[in-house]
Design an enzyme around this catalytic site. Structure first.
Site, mmCIF file in Angstrom:
data_model
loop_
_atom_site.group_PDB
_atom_site.id
_atom_site.type_symbol
_atom_site.label_atom_id
_atom_site.label_comp_id
_atom_site.label_asym_id
_atom_site.label_seq_id
_atom_site.Cartn_x
_atom_site.Cartn_y
_atom_site.Cartn_z
ATOM 1 N N SER A 25 0.755 -1.730 -0.388
ATOM 2 C CA SER A 25 0.142 0.107 0.006
ATOM 3 C C SER A 25 1.020 1.633 -0.227
ATOM 4 C CB SER A 25 -0.857 -0.126 0.968
ATOM 5 O OG SER A 25 -1.159 1.316 1.284
ATOM 6 N N SER A 27 -0.509 4.137 1.152
ATOM 7 C CA SER A 27 -1.387 5.062 1.692
ATOM 8 C C SER A 27 -0.279 5.899 2.512
ATOM 9 C CB SER A 27 -2.518 4.788 2.115
ATOM 10 O OG SER A 27 -3.325 4.171 1.153
ATOM 11 N N LYS A 76 -13.816 -3.485 1.886
ATOM 12 C CA LYS A 76 -14.953 -2.302 1.175
ATOM 13 C C LYS A 76 -16.367 -2.682 1.605
ATOM 14 C CE LYS A 76 -11.605 -0.173 -1.689
ATOM 15 N NZ LYS A 76 -11.472 0.594 -2.992
ATOM 16 N N ASP A 112 -13.458 7.251 -3.794
ATOM 17 C CA ASP A 112 -12.361 6.944 -4.983
ATOM 18 C C ASP A 112 -12.933 7.768 -5.948
ATOM 19 O OD1 ASP A 112 -10.879 4.507 -3.776
ATOM 20 O OD2 ASP A 112 -12.762 2.877 -4.075
ATOM 21 N N GLY A 139 -17.127 -5.108 -11.770
ATOM 22 C CA GLY A 139 -17.524 -5.219 -10.572
ATOM 23 C C GLY A 139 -16.719 -3.613 -9.666
ATOM 24 N N THR A 163 -19.265 -10.137 -18.845
ATOM 25 C CA THR A 163 -20.465 -10.927 -17.986
ATOM 26 C C THR A 163 -21.399 -9.855 -18.521
ATOM 27 O OG1 THR A 163 -19.560 -11.870 -16.199
ATOM 28 C CG2 THR A 163 -21.783 -11.856 -16.437
ATOM 29 N N LYS A 166 -24.922 -7.656 -16.066
ATOM 30 C CA LYS A 166 -23.888 -7.276 -14.218
ATOM 31 C C LYS A 166 -23.886 -5.534 -15.021
ATOM 32 C CE LYS A 166 -20.693 -9.417 -12.632
ATOM 33 N NZ LYS A 166 -18.681 -10.339 -12.070
ATOM 34 N N GLY A 249 -4.095 4.626 -13.231
ATOM 35 C CA GLY A 249 -4.655 5.830 -11.921
ATOM 36 C C GLY A 249 -4.117 5.887 -10.220
#
Ligand code: ATR
Length: 285
Positions: A25, A27, A76, A112, A139, A163, A166, A249
């Site tokens: 991480s 963070s 989460k 986010d 997702g 898929t 979804k 990102g």
């Protein structure tokens, strides 16, 4: 002298990120840079939590005087269940990445999506208003960014997924917030997109969803929500297919952290120098 008086002015507020795995991480590095820059007395650590031990770990951290948490994969959704109060954006995302302990309340938020929007607007000078946008994936990562994207009033948001059902279900869930449709990759032939966002886990396997050759409009931007030392497979696809801006990102990671810091401290850190520093760290790993 009582301990209270002795401690006054020396207090450091404790925060942490919880996840599994957590060793990589970024963070703690990001928040320590924010704390230094804003002169906030903040300590921020990374805590690896065993599967099945999440609520206990949160309870322990709070009981020991911790002020707030970031939550990452795979907790989460569990964090969303656990909190006593949620922001509207967390409610819609179905996931919580930021917790603030406030007396006997556990407040849950999700930064986010706003992190993505801030990175696009402030760091890449990219406006989403009136754009035709493709979001790949249906997702948790995709779901977290949909409402903040729609708030920017794109002319159309298409969610495409391996898929398709979804993607269709997600589009229905968010339909009251803007023009949004769901489909499979095979149904993308008719449209060209100004902005393509990759929120699939395909990059982890070095794969790219099966996309039409003519997917990108003139001046298109391609954005992978993942980041790494090297460009992702989707970023390489974007370069070959004529995208005019391509990014990963990392900026979103720093911007979502800045929003968490703001929720906890009521102070907004400056982010561009932190993104630059992290990029260097990443390139040297
Ligand atoms: P996350 O929390 O990272 O979003 P997730 O909820 O497991 O993880 O979702 C992963 C997403 O990546 C899904 O949209 C998944 O597609 P499916 O719903 O069809 O499983 C997508 N995905 C994963 N591997 C992929 C691949 N190789 N090609 C295309 N899509 C992929």
């Amino acid at each position: 002298m009582s301990n209270d008086l002795f401690d006054f002015g020396e207090r450091i507020d404790r925060y942490a990120v919880m996840g599994n795995p957590i060793t990589h991480s970024k963070s703690p590095k990001i928040h320590s840079l924010f704390a230094k820059q804003t002169s906030q007395a903040v300590e921020y650590t990374a805590i690896q939590v065993d599967m099945g031990g999440f609520s206990q770990a949160v309870g322990n951290f709070c009981a020991s005087g911790g002020k707030g948490l970031n939550i990452t994969v795979p907790f989460k959704e569990e964090a969303w269940q656990l909190v006593s109060e949620r922001s509207q954006r967390a409610e819609l995302a179905g996931a919580v990445n930021t917790i603030k302990f406030d007396r006997d309340q556990i407040f849950g938020d999700n930064t986010d999506g706003i992190g993505l929007v801030h990175d696009l607007k402030n760091n890449h000078n990219y406006e989403l208003r009136d754009k035709i946008i493709l979001l790949m994936g249906a997702g948790g990562a995709a779901r977290g960014v949909i409402a903040p994207i729609l708030e920017q009033h794109p002319s159309l948001l298409i969610i495409a997924n391996r898929t398709p059902d979804k993607a269709v279900a997600l589009a229905m869930h968010f339909s009251e917030f803007g023009t949004v449709q769901g489909c499979g990759y095979g149904q993308l032939n008719e449209l060209q997109f100004d902005l393509v966002l990759n929120a699939t886990a395909a990059s982890l396997q070095g794969e790219v969803p099966d996309l039409p050759e003519e997917l990108l409009a003139d001046q298109a931007m391609c954005y992978d929500l993942m980041y790494g030392a090297k460009p992702t497979a989707f970023m390489a696809w974007a370069a070959v297919h004529g995208a005019s801006q391509i990014t990963d990102g990392l900026g979103m990671l720093v911007e979502q952290a800045a929003e968490s810091f703001y929720i906890w401290r009521d102070v907004r850190p400056e982010t561009s120098s932190v993104i630059e520093m992290l990029r260097e760290v990443l390139n040297n790993e």
